[in-house]
Design a protein around this motif. Structure first.
Motif, PDB file in Angstrom:
ATOM      1  N   MET A 109       0.840  -1.212   0.000  1.00 60.15           N
ATOM      2  CA  MET A 109       0.000   0.000   0.000  1.00 60.15           C
ATOM      3  C   MET A 109       0.866   1.249   0.000  1.00 60.15           C
ATOM      4  SD  MET A 109      -3.024  -1.226   2.639  1.00 60.15           S
ATOM      5  CE  MET A 109      -3.952   0.298   2.510  1.00 60.15           C
ATOM      6  N   ARG A 110       2.012   1.180   0.649  1.00 55.93           N
ATOM      7  CA  ARG A 110       2.914   2.325   0.684  1.00 55.93           C
ATOM      8  C   ARG A 110       3.736   2.439  -0.603  1.00 55.93           C
ATOM      9  NH1 ARG A 110       5.692   0.842   4.690  1.00 55.93           N
ATOM     10  NH2 ARG A 110       7.464  -0.010   3.539  1.00 55.93           N
ATOM     11  N   SER A 111       4.260   1.308  -1.075  1.00 55.67           N
ATOM     12  CA  SER A 111       5.194   1.339  -2.204  1.00 55.67           C
ATOM     13  C   SER A 111       4.517   1.513  -3.555  1.00 55.67           C
ATOM     14  CB  SER A 111       6.029   0.044  -2.209  1.00 55.67           C
ATOM     15  OG  SER A 111       6.757  -0.101  -1.008  1.00 55.67           O
ATOM     16  N   TYR A 112       3.289   0.992  -3.700  1.00 54.01           N
ATOM     17  CA  TYR A 112       2.656   0.986  -5.013  1.00 54.01           C
ATOM     18  C   TYR A 112       1.437   1.898  -5.087  1.00 54.01           C
ATOM     19  CZ  TYR A 112       5.525  -3.209  -4.903  1.00 54.01           C
ATOM     20  OH  TYR A 112       6.564  -4.094  -4.746  1.00 54.01           O
ATOM     21  N   ALA A 113       1.334   2.818  -4.160  1.00 57.03           N
ATOM     22  CA  ALA A 113       0.213   3.762  -4.177  1.00 57.03           C
ATOM     23  C   ALA A 113       0.222   4.584  -5.465  1.00 57.03           C
ATOM     24  CB  ALA A 113       0.273   4.678  -2.957  1.00 57.03           C
ATOM     25  N   GLY A 114       1.424   4.921  -5.925  1.00 58.31           N
ATOM     26  CA  GLY A 114       1.533   5.704  -7.152  1.00 58.31           C
ATOM     27  C   GLY A 114       1.023   4.977  -8.375  1.00 58.31           C
ATOM     28  N   ALA A 115       1.029   3.644  -8.328  1.00 54.63           N
ATOM     29  CA  ALA A 115       0.533   2.844  -9.453  1.00 54.63           C
ATOM     30  C   ALA A 115      -0.957   2.545  -9.320  1.00 54.63           C
ATOM     31  CB  ALA A 115       1.311   1.529  -9.536  1.00 54.63           C
ATOM     32  N   GLY A 116      -1.551   2.976  -8.192  1.00 54.66           N
ATOM     33  CA  GLY A 116      -2.985   2.794  -8.029  1.00 54.66           C
ATOM     34  C   GLY A 116      -3.388   1.730  -7.038  1.00 54.66           C
ATOM     35  N   TYR A 117      -2.422   1.161  -6.306  1.00 49.66           N
ATOM     36  CA  TYR A 117      -2.788   0.126  -5.336  1.00 49.66           C
ATOM     37  C   TYR A 117      -3.248   0.774  -4.042  1.00 49.66           C
ATOM     38  CZ  TYR A 117      -2.586  -3.969  -2.340  1.00 49.66           C
ATOM     39  OH  TYR A 117      -2.909  -4.977  -1.473  1.00 49.66           O
ATOM     40  N   ARG A 118      -4.489   0.500  -3.657  1.00 53.36           N
ATOM     41  CA  ARG A 118      -5.056   1.090  -2.441  1.00 53.36           C
ATOM     42  C   ARG A 118      -5.273   0.059  -1.344  1.00 53.36           C
ATOM     43  NH1 ARG A 118      -3.352   4.530  -4.896  1.00 53.36           N
ATOM     44  NH2 ARG A 118      -4.358   6.368  -5.804  1.00 53.36           N
ATOM     45  N   GLY A 119      -5.087  -1.203  -1.654  1.00 51.81           N
ATOM     46  CA  GLY A 119      -5.300  -2.259  -0.675  1.00 51.81           C
ATOM     47  C   GLY A 119      -5.820  -3.512  -1.348  1.00 51.81           C
ATOM     48  N   PRO A 120      -6.124  -4.554  -0.559  1.00 46.54           N
ATOM     49  CA  PRO A 120      -6.603  -5.817  -1.124  1.00 46.54           C
ATOM     50  C   PRO A 120      -7.854  -5.624  -1.976  1.00 46.54           C
ATOM     51  CG  PRO A 120      -6.053  -6.076   1.196  1.00 46.54           C
ATOM     52  CD  PRO A 120      -6.001  -4.603   0.907  1.00 46.54           C
ATOM     53  N   PRO A 121      -8.007  -6.442  -3.017  1.00 45.04           N
ATOM     54  CA  PRO A 121      -9.240  -6.399  -3.810  1.00 45.04           C
ATOM     55  C   PRO A 121     -10.442  -6.696  -2.926  1.00 45.04           C
ATOM     56  CG  PRO A 121      -7.549  -7.728  -4.882  1.00 45.04           C
ATOM     57  CD  PRO A 121      -7.062  -7.458  -3.501  1.00 45.04           C
ATOM     58  N   GLN A 122     -11.579  -6.106  -3.249  1.00 43.38           N
ATOM     59  CA  GLN A 122     -12.787  -6.309  -2.462  1.00 43.38           C
ATOM     60  C   GLN A 122     -13.940  -6.676  -3.383  1.00 43.38           C
ATOM     61  OE1 GLN A 122     -13.594  -2.859  -0.030  1.00 43.38           O
ATOM     62  NE2 GLN A 122     -11.499  -2.761   0.785  1.00 43.38           N
ATOM     63  N   SER A 123     -14.519  -7.831  -3.133  1.00 47.75           N
ATOM     64  CA  SER A 123     -15.699  -8.268  -3.864  1.00 47.75           C
ATOM     65  C   SER A 123     -16.398  -9.333  -3.040  1.00 47.75           C
ATOM     66  CB  SER A 123     -15.323  -8.838  -5.244  1.00 47.75           C
ATOM     67  OG  SER A 123     -14.669 -10.089  -5.110  1.00 47.75           O
ATOM     68  N   LYS A 124     -17.605  -9.679  -3.415  1.00 48.75           N
ATOM     69  CA  LYS A 124     -18.362 -10.692  -2.685  1.00 48.75           C
ATOM     70  C   LYS A 124     -17.659 -12.035  -2.712  1.00 48.75           C
ATOM     71  CE  LYS A 124     -22.895 -12.918  -2.418  1.00 48.75           C
ATOM     72  NZ  LYS A 124     -24.265 -13.005  -3.001  1.00 48.75           N
ATOM     73  N   GLU A 125     -16.993 -12.356  -3.811  1.00 54.23           N
ATOM     74  CA  GLU A 125     -16.362 -13.674  -3.939  1.00 54.23           C
ATOM     75  C   GLU A 125     -14.937 -13.722  -3.393  1.00 54.23           C
ATOM     76  OE1 GLU A 125     -15.862 -14.987  -7.956  1.00 54.23           O
ATOM     77  OE2 GLU A 125     -14.840 -13.161  -8.605  1.00 54.23           O
ATOM     78  N   THR A 126     -14.368 -12.599  -2.975  1.00 52.33           N
ATOM     79  CA  THR A 126     -12.970 -12.562  -2.535  1.00 52.33           C
ATOM     80  C   THR A 126     -12.810 -13.182  -1.156  1.00 52.33           C
ATOM     81  OG1 THR A 126     -12.585 -10.534  -3.806  1.00 52.33           O
ATOM     82  CG2 THR A 126     -10.972 -11.102  -2.114  1.00 52.33           C
ATOM     83  N   ARG A 127     -11.817 -14.084  -1.031  1.00 47.58           N
ATOM     84  CA  ARG A 127     -11.401 -14.658   0.246  1.00 47.58           C
ATOM     85  C   ARG A 127     -10.000 -14.156   0.554  1.00 47.58           C
ATOM     86  NH1 ARG A 127     -16.313 -15.453  -0.436  1.00 47.58           N
ATOM     87  NH2 ARG A 127     -17.283 -17.507  -0.080  1.00 47.58           N
TER      88      ARG A 127
END
Length: 466
Positions: A300-318
């Motif tokens: 989250m710190r290193s790749y924020a500039g590339a658009g990473y804000r955190g883990p993917p979130q969806s109903k099917e995500t574990r």
């Protein structure tokens, strides 16, 4: 008379000297010991590699430039040195035998597993057995002994990995009954004592028993020990579970593999998995996200500039924790109990910041430390383990891919390092070209070679440029 006495004394003196000489010659035996050097079964050689979006350690932990570490066997010539070494080895062997006997006793009884193991909700465990006899020449930190339990297969795929692996070079090292995930039934005082020998991701060393109980006790649903807890809902009568395992390697840039990736039953991702803007290359679905708290926060710190804000979130995500520290157990507990993290680096943090508002228990899983240590010992036992044993482990992406190998019927791997890795940037989302960096906590060259061998054995389909 005086002359006779002198002659007798002289003769006796000569005879005495002769006896002493003969005695010395007979006792002058060279002291030599036949010392057998330690032998380690490094599964893929000393100079091997893989790629995921792993966050490296600080530069202070970088190994020497070539990152090849060779086990040095010293030949002892001095008699006193050889004698001391032999005594030391004998002492270590005796100690190892005692430890092995203790393990054998626990296995021959109940392995310390209380009767609550017998459950209609979970797999019926077998008494723990030694899956590979510990060689007396192996250091104690290797720990090539694991829990074994009956895990019902989720499919009857006729040509799946489990049925084909025995016909490959990986057949002897592949354990079908090792638990991939840990849950409530696994935490007992006996298991804590056994696993506390191993630090970091390879055991429970450094994690107090109370924290383990508080965390793992909430993982008491069948969804927590099944990798694919919703398989019956999505199988469409398919006999085989098809998985796409997506690393973050630069080879995926402009690959146009997104639709193909999303076409699998399940899609695994890890760490800084940037999706927005790269859907055509990497797909858009995420069913299983593998991470440690450390790699997630660093991403989250290193790749924020590339658009990473955190883990993917969806109903099917574990969300599958790779527990590398007690902070993983603390964040897991907070997420499942809908509370803030009580202490540590993430103290007072709200888990919904990372995983969204849906924090149902079915969405959370955690790798078993036996499984991670097994992957290190059987598949990725690097020469660097001797020098960096306190920090070395398989990359998070490697754990993810090998977990899929042990749970899916068919595995396709994308974005992992291939022999032409120098032609691509470190990550598919890099704005500028960044060469792959190598660090002491992983042996990525060994992982690269392992992916090639698994591909050649027909156990995975590895995406490579023609």
């Amino acid at each position: 008379m005086a002359l006779q006495r002198r002659l007798v004394v002289g003769v006796l003196t000569v005879i005495s000297l002769l006896c002493v000489y003969i005695l010395c010659v007979n006792l002058e035996v060279p002291l030599s010991w036949s010392l057998t050097p330690l032998k380690h079964d490094y599964t893929a050689g000393a100079s091997n590699v893989s790629r995921d979006s792993e966050e490296p350690l600080d530069s202070a932990t970088r190994p020497p430039s070539a990152l090849h570490f060779h086990i040095e066997h010293q030949v002892l010539h001095e008699h006193t040195h050889a004698t001391q070494t032999l005594k030391t080895q004998t002492s270590k062997v005796s100690k190892q035998k005692v430890e092995n006997n203790v393990l054998d006793v626990s296995k021959s009884s109940s392995d310390g597993l209380d009767k609550t193991w017998i459950s209609t909700k979970g797999p019926t465990p077998k008494p723990q057995r030694i899956t590979q006899a510990a060689r007396t020449t192996e250091p104690s930190y290797i720990g090539d002994t694991y829990m074994s339990e009956d895990v019902p297969p989720q499919t009857d795929c006729p040509d799946g990995i489990q049925s084909r692996v025995t016909q490959t070079e990986f057949g002897e090292r592949f354990l079908k009954n090792i638990p991939v995930l840990q849950w409530a039934k696994h935490v007992t005082p006996e298991q804590h004592q056994r696993l506390s020998r191993y630090p970091g991701a390879h055991g429970w060393g450094g994690v107090d028993y109370e924290t383990l109980v508080e965390t793992l006790s909430v993982l008491n649903s069948s969804a927590n020990w099944q990798m694919f807890d919703d398989w019956k809902d999505r199988s469409s009568k398919s006999e085989c579970i098809r998985c796409a395992v997506v690393g973050n390697g630069g080879i995926l840039n402009n690959s146009k593999k997104g639709e193909e990736i999303d076409g699998h039953h399940y899609v695994f991702r890890t760490n800084g998995a940037v999706i927005k803007g790269f859907e055509k290359d990497v797909g858009s679905r995420t069913t299983h996200y593998t991470f440690s708290t450390n790699t997630m926060v660093n991403s989250m710190r290193s790749y924020a500039g590339a658009g990473y804000r955190g883990p993917p979130q969806s109903k099917e995500t574990r969300y599958i924790f790779l527990p590398d520290h007690d902070r993983d157990y603390l964040l897991m507990k907070a997420a499942v109990t809908h509370t803030r993290v009580e202490r540590g680096s993430e103290q007072k943090k709200d888990p919904s910041k990372y995983f969204g508002e849906d924090l149902s228990i079915e969405k959370f899983k955690m790798y078993h430390p036996d499984f991670i240590r097994y992957l290190r010992n059987r598949f990725l036992r690097s020469p660097s383990l001797k020098k960096f044993r306190n920090i070395y482990r398989p990359t998070t992406g490697a754990v993810m891919l090998l977990a899929a190998l042990h749970t899916c019927s068919k595995v396709s791997a994308y974005g992992f390092m291939t022999p032409d890795y120098k032609s691509y940037s470190d990550h598919y989302f890099d704005i500028k070209h960044h060469p792959v960096a190598f660090f002491a906590n992983h042996d990525m060259r060994m992982e690269l070679t392992l992916w090639q061998r698994l591909h050649q054995a027909g156990l995975i389909q590895l995406y490579m440029h023609k």
